[in-house]
Design a protein around this motif. Structure first.
Motif, PDB file in Angstrom:
ATOM      1  N   ASN A  41      40.749  58.914  15.417  1.00 31.23           N
ATOM      2  CA  ASN A  41      40.841  59.737  16.771  1.00 31.23           C
ATOM      3  C   ASN A  41      39.861  59.382  17.619  1.00 31.23           C
ATOM      4  OD1 ASN A  41      42.985  61.425  15.859  1.00 31.23           O
ATOM      5  ND2 ASN A  41      41.245  62.690  14.819  1.00 31.23           N
ATOM      6  N   THR A  42      39.677  58.109  17.990  1.00 32.56           N
ATOM      7  CA  THR A  42      38.697  57.488  19.006  1.00 32.56           C
ATOM      8  C   THR A  42      39.242  57.910  20.419  1.00 32.56           C
ATOM      9  OG1 THR A  42      38.339  55.624  17.364  1.00 32.56           O
ATOM     10  CG2 THR A  42      37.752  55.362  20.091  1.00 32.56           C
ATOM     11  N   PRO A  43      38.725  58.390  21.322  1.00 37.42           N
ATOM     12  CA  PRO A  43      39.271  58.679  22.436  1.00 37.42           C
ATOM     13  C   PRO A  43      39.078  57.245  23.502  1.00 37.42           C
ATOM     14  CG  PRO A  43      36.661  59.367  22.443  1.00 37.42           C
ATOM     15  CD  PRO A  43      37.460  58.899  21.139  1.00 37.42           C
ATOM     16  N   ILE A  44      40.237  57.251  24.202  1.00 35.64           N
ATOM     17  CA  ILE A  44      40.576  56.196  25.235  1.00 35.64           C
ATOM     18  C   ILE A  44      40.814  56.841  26.520  1.00 35.64           C
ATOM     19  CG2 ILE A  44      42.307  54.394  25.668  1.00 35.64           C
ATOM     20  CD1 ILE A  44      43.121  54.887  22.439  1.00 35.64           C
ATOM     21  N   ALA A  45      39.944  56.026  27.329  1.00 33.13           N
ATOM     22  CA  ALA A  45      40.058  56.206  28.577  1.00 33.13           C
ATOM     23  C   ALA A  45      41.223  55.933  29.401  1.00 33.13           C
ATOM     24  CB  ALA A  45      38.733  55.761  29.335  1.00 33.13           C
ATOM     25  N   LEU A 122      35.371  66.044  16.577  1.00 34.75           N
ATOM     26  CA  LEU A 122      36.214  64.974  15.879  1.00 34.75           C
ATOM     27  C   LEU A 122      35.403  63.796  15.498  1.00 34.75           C
ATOM     28  CD1 LEU A 122      39.274  65.864  17.884  1.00 34.75           C
ATOM     29  CD2 LEU A 122      39.025  66.550  15.867  1.00 34.75           C
ATOM     30  N   TYR A 123      34.168  63.815  15.895  1.00 37.86           N
ATOM     31  CA  TYR A 123      33.473  62.340  15.900  1.00 37.86           C
ATOM     32  C   TYR A 123      33.454  61.790  14.611  1.00 37.86           C
ATOM     33  CZ  TYR A 123      29.882  58.872  16.237  1.00 37.86           C
ATOM     34  OH  TYR A 123      29.385  57.754  16.042  1.00 37.86           O
ATOM     35  N   VAL A 124      33.661  60.865  14.109  1.00 41.27           N
ATOM     36  CA  VAL A 124      33.739  59.988  12.839  1.00 41.27           C
ATOM     37  C   VAL A 124      32.591  59.233  12.849  1.00 41.27           C
ATOM     38  CG1 VAL A 124      34.818  58.749  11.056  1.00 41.27           C
ATOM     39  CG2 VAL A 124      36.140  60.381  12.498  1.00 41.27           C
ATOM     40  N   LYS A 125      31.707  59.333  11.818  1.00 44.52           N
ATOM     41  CA  LYS A 125      30.572  58.640  11.769  1.00 44.52           C
ATOM     42  C   LYS A 125      30.819  56.999  11.517  1.00 44.52           C
ATOM     43  CE  LYS A 125      26.363  58.478   9.087  1.00 44.52           C
ATOM     44  NZ  LYS A 125      25.507  59.001   8.149  1.00 44.52           N
ATOM     45  N   ASN A 126      30.219  56.086  12.125  1.00 42.44           N
ATOM     46  CA  ASN A 126      30.499  54.596  12.394  1.00 42.44           C
ATOM     47  C   ASN A 126      31.803  54.186  13.315  1.00 42.44           C
ATOM     48  OD1 ASN A 126      28.704  54.101  10.224  1.00 42.44           O
ATOM     49  ND2 ASN A 126      29.996  54.514   8.592  1.00 42.44           N
ATOM     50  N   VAL A 127      32.235  55.196  14.044  1.00 48.01           N
ATOM     51  CA  VAL A 127      32.882  55.016  15.096  1.00 48.01           C
ATOM     52  C   VAL A 127      32.223  54.692  16.370  1.00 48.01           C
ATOM     53  CG1 VAL A 127      34.917  55.822  16.731  1.00 48.01           C
ATOM     54  CG2 VAL A 127      34.826  55.891  14.119  1.00 48.01           C
ATOM     55  N   ASP A 128      32.313  53.757  17.206  1.00 47.50           N
ATOM     56  CA  ASP A 128      31.520  53.533  18.534  1.00 47.50           C
ATOM     57  C   ASP A 128      31.405  54.736  19.528  1.00 47.50           C
ATOM     58  OD1 ASP A 128      29.996  52.380  20.511  1.00 47.50           O
ATOM     59  OD2 ASP A 128      31.592  50.955  20.901  1.00 47.50           O
ATOM     60  N   VAL A 129      30.474  55.293  19.790  1.00 44.37           N
ATOM     61  CA  VAL A 129      30.322  56.528  20.590  1.00 44.37           C
ATOM     62  C   VAL A 129      30.482  56.122  21.831  1.00 44.37           C
ATOM     63  CG1 VAL A 129      27.922  56.517  20.833  1.00 44.37           C
ATOM     64  CG2 VAL A 129      29.291  58.633  20.621  1.00 44.37           C
ATOM     65  N   GLU A 130      30.568  54.945  22.194  1.00 47.94           N
ATOM     66  CA  GLU A 130      30.856  54.372  23.673  1.00 47.94           C
ATOM     67  C   GLU A 130      31.914  54.835  24.231  1.00 47.94           C
ATOM     68  OE1 GLU A 130      28.509  53.223  25.799  1.00 47.94           O
ATOM     69  OE2 GLU A 130      26.976  53.517  24.290  1.00 47.94           O
TER      70      GLU A 130
END
Length: 190
Positions: A41-45, A122-130
């Motif tokens: 669920n990585t957000p995409i601009a 929803l943030y998953v550890k080890n996913v780039d927070v950038e």
């Protein structure tokens, strides 16, 4: 990811007023962010567009889409705003411009805050927070005053409410716990 909000401030008051009732106003707004389909669920601009339940073909300059019960021009090519060319010609559309201002600064801003609070949950550890930070609205990315008003109000509320939207290497921290190196953040609010 879709987040919505019902206005509780000026937009609700205006909708409940005689003018608001005559116009059938509803203080509802929402935002939509694209998420990756990789299971994280990585957000995409994205290049944000404006919707009034249907697409309006209006770019907002925001990194997510916005939807609301906006007052739109009859050709659906713009929103009524104090700087809208048609507003200055007709002069009678002040109520529509005022409505959009209240809706954007109230219900829509609350929806944006919900979006970021939901994304942090929803943030998953080890996913780039950038990727999440790329969704933070940039006041320099839009030329329209209405979206600049939304962005300024968003940052004002993030600071005022002291929201935990910033990530260290191990946890989300409150805005007041962060050391911000850029003086531009303070200038946005003032």
């Amino acid at each position: 990811l879709v987040c919505s909000a019902i206005g509780q401030g000026q937009s609700l008051s205006f909708a409940r007023s005689l003018a608001g009732k005559e116009l059938g106003l509803l203080p509802f707004a929402g935002v939509a962010s694209k998420l990756s389909s990789d299971g994280f669920n990585t957000p995409i601009a994205v290049e944000g567009e404006v919707f009034c339940f249907l697409p309006l073909s209006i770019a907002s300059g925001l990194p997510f889409h916005v939807n609301g019960f906006f007052a739109v021009l009859s050709n659906r090519r713009d929103l009524w705003w104090h700087d809208t060319e048609a507003s200055s010609k007709e002069g009678k559309r002040d109520k529509d411009a005022l409505w959009n201002e209240f809706l954007i600064k109230d219900a829509l801003c609350e929806a944006v805050i919900k979006l970021f609070e939901t994304l942090t949950s929803l943030y998953v550890k080890n996913v780039d927070v950038e990727n999440l930070y790329r969704l933070w609205p940039d006041i320099n990315a839009t030329q329209r005053f209405m979206w600049r008003e939304l962005i300024a109000k968003f940052y004002e509320l993030v600071i005022e409410r002291d929201l935990a939207l910033l990530r260290t290497s191990s946890e989300w921290i409150l805005f007041s716990e962060a050391l911000l190196l850029s003086p531009e953040v303070k200038q946005i609010v003032h």
